[in-house]
Design a protein around this motif. Sequence first.
Motif, PDB file in Angstrom:
ATOM      1  N   ASN A   7       0.868  -1.181   0.000  1.00 32.85           N
ATOM      2  CA  ASN A   7       0.000   0.000   0.000  1.00 32.85           C
ATOM      3  C   ASN A   7       0.903   1.229   0.000  1.00 32.85           C
ATOM      4  O   ASN A   7       2.121   1.103   0.153  1.00 32.85           O
ATOM      5  CB  ASN A   7      -0.880  -0.030   1.254  1.00 32.85           C
ATOM      6  N   ASP A   8       0.316   2.404  -0.133  1.00 37.03           N
ATOM      7  CA  ASP A   8       1.155   3.607  -0.120  1.00 37.03           C
ATOM      8  C   ASP A   8       1.394   4.093   1.305  1.00 37.03           C
ATOM      9  O   ASP A   8       0.738   3.653   2.249  1.00 37.03           O
ATOM     10  CB  ASP A   8       0.484   4.727  -0.937  1.00 37.03           C
ATOM     11  N   VAL A   9       2.358   5.007   1.421  1.00 37.63           N
ATOM     12  CA  VAL A   9       2.535   5.754   2.667  1.00 37.63           C
ATOM     13  C   VAL A   9       2.050   7.177   2.388  1.00 37.63           C
ATOM     14  O   VAL A   9       2.678   7.904   1.611  1.00 37.63           O
ATOM     15  CB  VAL A   9       4.018   5.798   3.120  1.00 37.63           C
ATOM     16  N   HIS A  42      -2.874  11.930   1.542  1.00 30.26           N
ATOM     17  CA  HIS A  42      -3.621  11.163   0.526  1.00 30.26           C
ATOM     18  C   HIS A  42      -4.239  12.147  -0.470  1.00 30.26           C
ATOM     19  O   HIS A  42      -4.131  13.379  -0.300  1.00 30.26           O
ATOM     20  CB  HIS A  42      -4.651  10.225   1.168  1.00 30.26           C
ATOM     21  N   THR A  43      -4.883  11.622  -1.493  1.00 31.16           N
ATOM     22  CA  THR A  43      -5.338  12.480  -2.591  1.00 31.16           C
ATOM     23  C   THR A  43      -6.800  12.925  -2.420  1.00 31.16           C
ATOM     24  O   THR A  43      -7.309  13.677  -3.239  1.00 31.16           O
ATOM     25  CB  THR A  43      -5.205  11.749  -3.946  1.00 31.16           C
ATOM     26  N   GLY A  44      -7.447  12.471  -1.359  1.00 35.25           N
ATOM     27  CA  GLY A  44      -8.883  12.754  -1.188  1.00 35.25           C
ATOM     28  C   GLY A  44      -9.141  14.087  -0.507  1.00 35.25           C
ATOM     29  O   GLY A  44      -9.171  14.151   0.712  1.00 35.25           O
ATOM     30  N   GLY A 210     -12.209   2.734   4.710  1.00 38.04           N
ATOM     31  CA  GLY A 210     -12.104   1.425   4.045  1.00 38.04           C
ATOM     32  C   GLY A 210     -10.812   0.711   4.423  1.00 38.04           C
ATOM     33  O   GLY A 210     -10.781  -0.519   4.560  1.00 38.04           O
ATOM     34  N   ASP A 211      -9.742   1.481   4.598  1.00 40.55           N
ATOM     35  CA  ASP A 211      -8.449   0.879   4.970  1.00 40.55           C
ATOM     36  C   ASP A 211      -8.487   0.365   6.409  1.00 40.55           C
ATOM     37  O   ASP A 211      -7.875  -0.656   6.721  1.00 40.55           O
ATOM     38  CB  ASP A 211      -7.315   1.899   4.819  1.00 40.55           C
ATOM     39  N   VAL A 212      -9.195   1.100   7.289  1.00 38.76           N
ATOM     40  CA  VAL A 212      -9.329   0.643   8.680  1.00 38.76           C
ATOM     41  C   VAL A 212     -10.100  -0.684   8.684  1.00 38.76           C
ATOM     42  O   VAL A 212      -9.702  -1.654   9.336  1.00 38.76           O
ATOM     43  CB  VAL A 212     -10.042   1.717   9.547  1.00 38.76           C
TER      44      VAL A 212
HETATM   45  O1  PXL Z   1      -7.889   5.307   1.570  1.00 41.07           O
HETATM   46  C1  PXL Z   1      -7.795   5.230   0.225  1.00 41.07           C
HETATM   47  C2  PXL Z   1      -6.584   5.948  -0.294  1.00 41.07           C
HETATM   48  C3  PXL Z   1      -5.347   5.366  -0.169  1.00 41.07           C
HETATM   49  N1  PXL Z   1      -4.240   5.963  -0.641  1.00 41.07           N
HETATM   50  C4  PXL Z   1      -4.297   7.164  -1.234  1.00 41.07           C
HETATM   51  C5  PXL Z   1      -5.517   7.799  -1.393  1.00 41.07           C
HETATM   52  C6  PXL Z   1      -6.693   7.182  -0.914  1.00 41.07           C
HETATM   53  C7  PXL Z   1      -7.976   7.840  -1.056  1.00 41.07           C
HETATM   54  O2  PXL Z   1      -8.134   8.939  -1.427  1.00 41.07           O
HETATM   55  O3  PXL Z   1      -5.553   9.001  -1.972  1.00 41.07           O
HETATM   56  C8  PXL Z   1      -3.042   7.807  -1.728  1.00 41.07           C
END
Ligand code: PXL
Length: 276
Positions: A7-9, A42-44, A210-212
């Motif tokens: 997954n990303d950091v 994150h991008t949200g 969703g990640d939790v």
């Molecule tokens: O949680 C989902 C997610 C994970 N990683 C990145 C995101 C998002 C949702 O926006 O931008 C980089």
Amino acid sequence: MRVLAINDVSCLGKCSLTVAQPIISACGITCNVLPTALLSTHTGGFTGYTFRDLTEDIPSILAHWKTLNIQFDYIYSGYLGSIEQIDLVLLIIREFLSENGTVVVDPVMGDNGTLYSGFTKAYVEKMRSLCRRADFILPNETEACYLSEVPYPLTPKTAEETLRKLQTLCPHPIVTGVMEKNTVSVYYTEDNTIRSYTHENVEGFFCGAGDVFASAFVGCLARGKSPTESIRLSSDFVTNAIRRSAIEVTDKRYGLNFEKELYPFLQKLNEDTVTV
Ligand code: PXL
């Protein structure tokens, strides 16, 4: 038990590896990580974030791991920044999953009916090929609609249709965050019957919820809980974290305050689980 979380950091905004690591570890399970990208947030909902794609680093990380003969009991993938990274996850499954190991894919691609920035139809198609290799997939409502080509939002009737279509990709689809009037449900299959687990909806959309859920689900499964028990425990945990955060977190982009809900979650997880 050894989990590999891919997954990303995202440095700020509690999601991806910064929730997978603490939650899976708290379950008493070793959680190793493979970061796919490094972002300032994150991008949200944030603008001006940095994004460093780590695809180039992955082959040499894997080459080193090969020399260690490492194998993982669970491979859990989340946010992958490119089609190339999906191919790398498929390779990691072939090369590093232990015999009888389990693959959990959270096909992170979108929310609220649209794809996240940078994701394309070609990516959705490629994600289907990763889902075909998974034991469990955990799309949210939006991702389920894209994967199954069923219109968003789902209704109780189209949720069934979606689950059946997703079953052609993966034996155990679990669709999270399905909103109906005042409720939010997880839809899943048990003995080929479609079931749902429902909570009262709490106002407010939190990035990383969703990640939790997915991280807790992996932790519960790795601790020997059945898929249905794992869904219930994880769903209760994320709902309690959302309830708390609705009061405590004013800027929802910063993610869920799940930390203080870990202890009651772990108490339930430990109730009738023998730790080895
Ligand atoms: O949680 C989902 C997610 C994970 N990683 C990145 C995101 C998002 C949702 O926006 O931008 C980089």
